[in-house]
Design a protein around this motif. Structure first.
Motif, mmCIF file in Angstrom:
data_model
loop_
_atom_site.group_PDB
_atom_site.id
_atom_site.type_symbol
_atom_site.label_atom_id
_atom_site.label_comp_id
_atom_site.label_asym_id
_atom_site.label_seq_id
_atom_site.Cartn_x
_atom_site.Cartn_y
_atom_site.Cartn_z
ATOM 1 N N LEU A 174 0.821 -1.215 0.000
ATOM 2 C CA LEU A 174 0.000 0.000 0.000
ATOM 3 C C LEU A 174 0.846 1.251 0.000
ATOM 4 O O LEU A 174 0.419 2.306 -0.471
ATOM 5 N N CYS A 175 2.066 1.168 0.535
ATOM 6 C CA CYS A 175 2.919 2.351 0.580
ATOM 7 C C CYS A 175 3.629 2.581 -0.746
ATOM 8 O O CYS A 175 4.311 3.584 -0.935
ATOM 9 N N ASP A 176 3.466 1.646 -1.688
ATOM 10 C CA ASP A 176 4.127 1.754 -2.990
ATOM 11 C C ASP A 176 3.236 2.562 -3.935
ATOM 12 O O ASP A 176 2.053 2.290 -4.084
ATOM 13 N N ALA A 177 3.830 3.540 -4.572
ATOM 14 C CA ALA A 177 3.058 4.376 -5.507
ATOM 15 C C ALA A 177 2.721 3.616 -6.788
ATOM 16 O O ALA A 177 1.863 4.024 -7.549
ATOM 17 N N ARG A 203 7.578 -10.982 -10.268
ATOM 18 C CA ARG A 203 6.657 -10.074 -9.602
ATOM 19 C C ARG A 203 6.056 -10.711 -8.356
ATOM 20 O O ARG A 203 5.884 -10.036 -7.332
ATOM 21 N N LEU A 204 5.774 -12.006 -8.426
ATOM 22 C CA LEU A 204 5.247 -12.679 -7.247
ATOM 23 C C LEU A 204 6.296 -12.722 -6.139
ATOM 24 O O LEU A 204 5.972 -12.578 -4.949
ATOM 25 N N GLU A 205 7.575 -12.931 -6.533
ATOM 26 C CA GLU A 205 8.644 -12.915 -5.536
ATOM 27 C C GLU A 205 8.751 -11.536 -4.888
ATOM 28 O O GLU A 205 8.951 -11.414 -3.666
ATOM 29 N N ALA A 206 8.601 -10.492 -5.691
ATOM 30 C CA ALA A 206 8.654 -9.135 -5.138
ATOM 31 C C ALA A 206 7.493 -8.907 -4.173
ATOM 32 O O ALA A 206 7.654 -8.290 -3.113
ATOM 33 N N ILE A 207 6.316 -9.395 -4.521
ATOM 34 C CA ILE A 207 5.147 -9.241 -3.643
ATOM 35 C C ILE A 207 5.371 -9.955 -2.325
ATOM 36 O O ILE A 207 5.124 -9.395 -1.240
ATOM 37 N N GLY A 247 8.189 -10.767 -0.966
ATOM 38 C CA GLY A 247 9.240 -10.108 -0.204
ATOM 39 C C GLY A 247 8.716 -8.874 0.521
ATOM 40 O O GLY A 247 9.059 -8.629 1.675
ATOM 41 N N ARG A 248 7.895 -8.076 -0.133
ATOM 42 C CA ARG A 248 7.387 -6.859 0.482
ATOM 43 C C ARG A 248 6.383 -7.155 1.594
ATOM 44 O O ARG A 248 6.305 -6.429 2.575
#
Length: 523
Positions: free
Chosen positions: A452-455, A490-494, A496-497
């Motif tokens: 949510l904090c990602d623009a 992209r799933l790995e990035a999700i 991780g975040r």
């Protein structure tokens, strides 16, 4: 429809003087009047007072006159006396007043019988009476009433013109007409379907409750305070305005109705309204009141019936449509011959209420309607369970709205049934109901904080599609037009975040619930 406060409600103009009222004037009472014939017709309006001794006075009348005479030219000739009464009857005189004296010391029996047969009020004065005083009294009262009617007409014209200039809606104009007329006001189309009402709520409900009979009777013209005025322009009639139970005299009522009709026609022309725009406003008002639940459903039943919706022994199917305008909905309803009304509840959201015969297959017809409606472009058609009781319709409309809201968050590319029902929204429907709970809001923010904090919303969109497809990587990649390796990154990035493992069912379910809550809160 509004209720006009008593303090702001003007009195309706006094009725035109009737024969009965003239006979109660102080100057007339001094002559000791006696009604000897036509007593049942004393409520006839008096348009003018005419003093005449001519035996053929009837040819000089135009109707509505009270004729004053001493009968000096009729004495001793019974045939002339009978013809005199008959000529007044043919001229539609309001009444004849005969001053007793040298010509007739007592009421003449021939004139009395003739007047009784014709239904013409015959009044005799037992004391000498100066006719000039009565004439002056009545004429001055009639002139004052006529001036008051014209003044009222101009007041109404000015008020309505001001509202039109200010861009007021139709309902505001009708409220103003009802305020000045002191009675319910109804606007219909040519099929007598009610498009708008104004006036005191209880009085309007009484009118609508018996609308079918009233519409038939009012079609013949003014009578007993029911005063119509045609709506139309450029050679085309498209509706009617009706003052219901106007208490003033008919002439003033017709003047008011005409002024109101002129204003409504001008309002429609200046607003560029389509021929069916008032029908849409009527349906919108009814459906909005049903959805809100502010007005009990039983009180809205007369409005629904007057609007042309079949309501007796029917099956009602409440629907909410997203992605289709009411114009398209109405076209499909007409094409399929389905009785129903539709109106826009919000931008891009329309409510529909189908009214089907009890022996029709409600589910099959609803599915057929939705299929035709969705033909050529995506749309959401949400339906509540069919209702057989009118009182259950508001809850059904709210259920359909809830289902439509719940399914709105799904990616458009995902398959949906032609008609989405409560059983189809599962967890998503429950989350929509709980979306305003502060603890649910906190849970969603905590679970999704890393995204949510990602623009950049792309990762959140990928996560939404991945979870909505049941974690189907191939379908998610295809829907987002990316390769599988790109999707894996992209799933790995999700993960991780968010600090979660989406291959773990419980963690994936927790993230999914949080995302549903977030989407519900965001509308």
């Amino acid at each position: 429809m509004t209720t006009v406060p008593e303090s702001r409600r003007p009195l309706a103009p006094e009725p035109a003087l009737s024969v009965r009222q003239v006979l109660t004037l102080e100057r007339v009472l001094a002559g000791e009047p006696e009604v000897v014939a036509g007593a049942a017709q004393l409520d006839r309006p008096v348009r003018w007072v005419h003093v005449a001794e001519a035996a053929d006075v009837g040819v000089m009348l135009s109707g509505g006159e009270m004729v004053l005479t001493t009968g000096v030219l009729l004495a001793g000739d019974e045939s002339r006396q009978a013809e005199y009464i008959q000529s007044l009857h043919r001229a539609e005189a309001a009444a004849v007043v005969l001053g007793l004296g040298r010509a007739f010391p007592a009421p003449p029996e021939v004139m009395r019988r003739a007047a009784e047969r014709c239904g013409l009020p015959l009044v005799v004065l037992h004391r000498p009476f100066p006719f000039a005083e009565l004439t002056e009294e009545v004429q001055s009262r009639l002139v004052r009433r006529k001036y008051a009617a014209i003044s009222l007409s101009e007041t109404v014209r000015t008020a309505l013109t001001g509202l039109i200039t200010a861009g007021a809606p139709l309902q505001r104009l009708l409220d103003e007409v009802a305020r000045h007329s002191g009675c319910p006001v109804v606007v219909t189309n040519l099929a007598h379907r009610v498009l708008g009402t104004a006036g005191e709520r209880s009085a309007v409900d009484d009118v609508l409750r018996d609308w079918e009979r009233i519409a038939r009777q009012a079609g013949g013209g003014a009578g007993d305070g029911w005063i119509p005025a045609e709506l139309g322009g450029r050679g085309e009639r498209w509706g009617r305005l009706l003052l219901c139970g106007y208490r003033g005299d008919a002439a003033t009522g017709r003047l008011l109705a005409d002024r109101a009709a002129e204003a409504l026609v001008l309002h429609r022309m200046l607003g560029g309204a389509r021929a069916d725009s008032w029908e849409e406003q009527s349906a919108q008002s009814l459906l909005t009141d049903l959805v809100s639940g502010v007005v009990p459903a039983r009180q809205l039943l007369p409005r629904a019936r007057a609007a042309g919706l079949p309501v007796n022994r029917r099956t009602f199917v409440p629907l909410v449509v997203q992605g289709r305008g009411t114009e398209r909905v109405d076209r499909v309803l007409r094409l399929l011959g389905l009785p129903g009304i539709a109106a826009e509840l919000a931008d891009g959201v329309a409510a529909v209420l189908l009214s089907l015969a009890r022996d029709q297959d409600a589910d099959a017809l609803t599915t057929h309607f939705a299929t035709r409606l969705r033909d050529g472009a995506p749309a959401v058609v949400a339906a509540a369970a069919a209702r057989t009781a009118w009182e259950d319709v508001p809850a059904g409309l709210r259920e359909a709205r809830h289902v439509a809201d719940a399914v709105a968050g799904l990616p458009a590319a995902l398959d949906r049934p032609a008609v989405v029902r409560l059983k189809d929204v599962h967890l998503r429907g429950l989350i929509r109901l709980l979306r305003d709970d502060p603890q649910v809001q906190s849970f969603a923010e905590r679970e999704l904080d890393g995204l949510l904090c990602d623009a950049e919303p792309e990762l959140l969109n990928v996560l939404r599609t991945y979870l909505a497809t049941g974690r189907n990587k191939s379908r998610t990649a295809r829907l987002h037009h990316v390769s599988r390796p790109a999707l894996y990154r992209r799933l790995e990035a999700i993960q991780g975040r968010l600090g979660v493992d989406l291959d773990d069912f419980e963690q994936a379910a927790s993230v999914h619930i949080a995302l549903l809550a977030h989407d519900a809160q965001q509308g």
